[in-house]
Enzyme design. Sequence first.
Site, mmCIF file in Angstrom:
data_model
loop_
_atom_site.group_PDB
_atom_site.id
_atom_site.type_symbol
_atom_site.label_atom_id
_atom_site.label_comp_id
_atom_site.label_asym_id
_atom_site.label_seq_id
_atom_site.Cartn_x
_atom_site.Cartn_y
_atom_site.Cartn_z
ATOM 1 N N LYS A 168 0.856 -1.179 0.000
ATOM 2 C CA LYS A 168 0.000 0.000 0.000
ATOM 3 C C LYS A 168 0.897 1.236 0.000
ATOM 4 C CE LYS A 168 -3.847 2.048 2.655
ATOM 5 N NZ LYS A 168 -4.721 1.901 3.835
ATOM 6 N N SER A 195 -9.769 2.059 3.001
ATOM 7 C CA SER A 195 -8.859 2.776 2.135
ATOM 8 C C SER A 195 -7.858 1.899 1.376
ATOM 9 C CB SER A 195 -8.083 3.790 2.967
ATOM 10 O OG SER A 195 -7.219 3.149 3.877
ATOM 11 N N SER A 229 -10.073 -0.258 7.157
ATOM 12 C CA SER A 229 -9.434 -0.096 5.842
ATOM 13 C C SER A 229 -8.733 -1.326 5.268
ATOM 14 C CB SER A 229 -8.443 1.063 5.881
ATOM 15 O OG SER A 229 -9.126 2.289 5.845
#
Lengths: 96, 483
Positions: B76, B151, B175
């Site tokens: 990420k 997210s 997330s």
Amino acid sequence: MTPLGTAEVAKIAHLARLAIREEDAPAYASNLSAILELVEQMNAVDTTGVTPMAHPLDMAQRLRPDEISETNYRDYFQAIAPRTEAGLYLVPKVIE
Amino acid sequence: MHDKTIAQISAGLAAGEFSSEELTRALLERVEQFNPQLNAFITITAGSALAQARAADRRRQQGEAVPLTGIPIAHKDIFCTDGIRTSCGSRMLDRFIAPYNATVVEKLNAAGTVMLGKTNMDEFAMGSSNETSFYGPVRNPWDLDAVPGGSSGGSAAAVAARLTPGATGTDTGGSIRQPAALCGITGLKPTYGRVSRWGMIAYASSLDQGGPMARTAEDCALLLGAMAGFDPRDSTCVDRAVPDYVAALNQPLAGLKIGLPKEYFGEGLDRQVAQAVEAAIAEYRKLGAEPVEISLPNSQLAIPAYYVVAPAECSSNLARFDGVRYGHRCENPKDLLDLYTRSRGEGFGAEVTRRILVGTFALSAGYYDAYYLKAQQIRRLISDDFRRAFEQVDVIMGPTSPTAAFNLGEKADDPITMYLSDIYTIAVNLAGLPGLSLPVGFAGQRPVGLQLIGNYFAEDRLLNVAHRYQQVTDWHERVPAGF
């Protein structure tokens, strides 16, 4: 509480050192008012005497020996800075 | 080759069926082919990936391989990667080349993983749909009109589309778990303090936690084993031995007490999601587990408390982005105040701005007790609910998200509606507990996730409970059409 207006949003934005375009202020005022309304659902519960929880784990701050543990990376770190000179970060003049 | 799990790849590499370089090339080709459609990656690191793959192959020849050596993964874009752009999904860091590696990256590098690239995400991890990214939304491989969740939406979409067998994610209010659910993969948010946060760009420091995302619980176990552990550079990282998560996977579930919080099955839960979750619980019953109804009476207060605690911490954490030392700087600032305010105003998107403003307001003079202190008291009540529940049950189960993936744009203009999509995940972060989402069916074409919540440091138990289900079901093996 009463909904926030654009003047209050401008004041909060100043505290946050965050420029908001004037045309966006009404939308932020309305969003913030809605968020605060959501948040105020907390008031439905009496929390008198409840110990606030700042952190998920009960832990004491760890201490380390007072020894130098980092090497000097100034040049490497300053390579990504917007503006530097002679090892210093440059900003607009603050003191006349 | 691209359809193999991490465990299968590990076995294939060990048996010499293919090299890490061959596999890495094949996956990079898939990333090139599908990323224009999905927008799951912000940065593709083909050159360094091939170099890492060749190094992993050499390490294997020297007899020094460990299970993750040569396994391609994606990070990420919130994890700092030395010499590689780390944008956090924001214009603020669009040209930020991190000068060091996050501990998670360092640990996975040491195990010999190969980084394919950096995945797309909501700006500064603030969002539940991946629509707040400066780089545009990610699309859900199961339906390109749907959001992947957020997210960690880029990581979830990339794993679901078989562009990478595993990825890292972070979870502040859901997330990892919510995008895992919406994309039909498995994702684990560990106990707060289990994984180092050093080099993981901070959103809300008392809630943020990094974790693995992959197709199976077994793969998450392999990744977590390498990611977890003490780090002196993170003062909240817990000094506690990392168990062998893989060894614990096969424990039988007979007698396992499952708590079903009645608050997680009420109003607002989509009917098809409820059906899939109930079918999964029936499957657990067949495995010998004993579901019982429990109550987490303060559940409805989790979102209100979170939207004080998280914005308050974010307004403080994001104060570091001032246009002076790194990150975006506005053109021709007329004075220092102008430099700060315009750099920040131009660098941050609308959702980040909203949360900074809410946090600044909640912490401003005269409001602290009514908001921040109150929220911390509510946090205690929520945590106590879980403590009492774990006196009766071993794990808690329920839906990860109240609905399957929603359409792009559907909630983008209404922050409150968006916030409610994390209704079942947020309390777990406030309490600091571990949570896992695994795929258990579909609502129409879109996947449904089951959330498992465990007691502190019970990651081994959660992975075990998820793995046993995946041994007798095949939801985790379903492939989205076209991928």
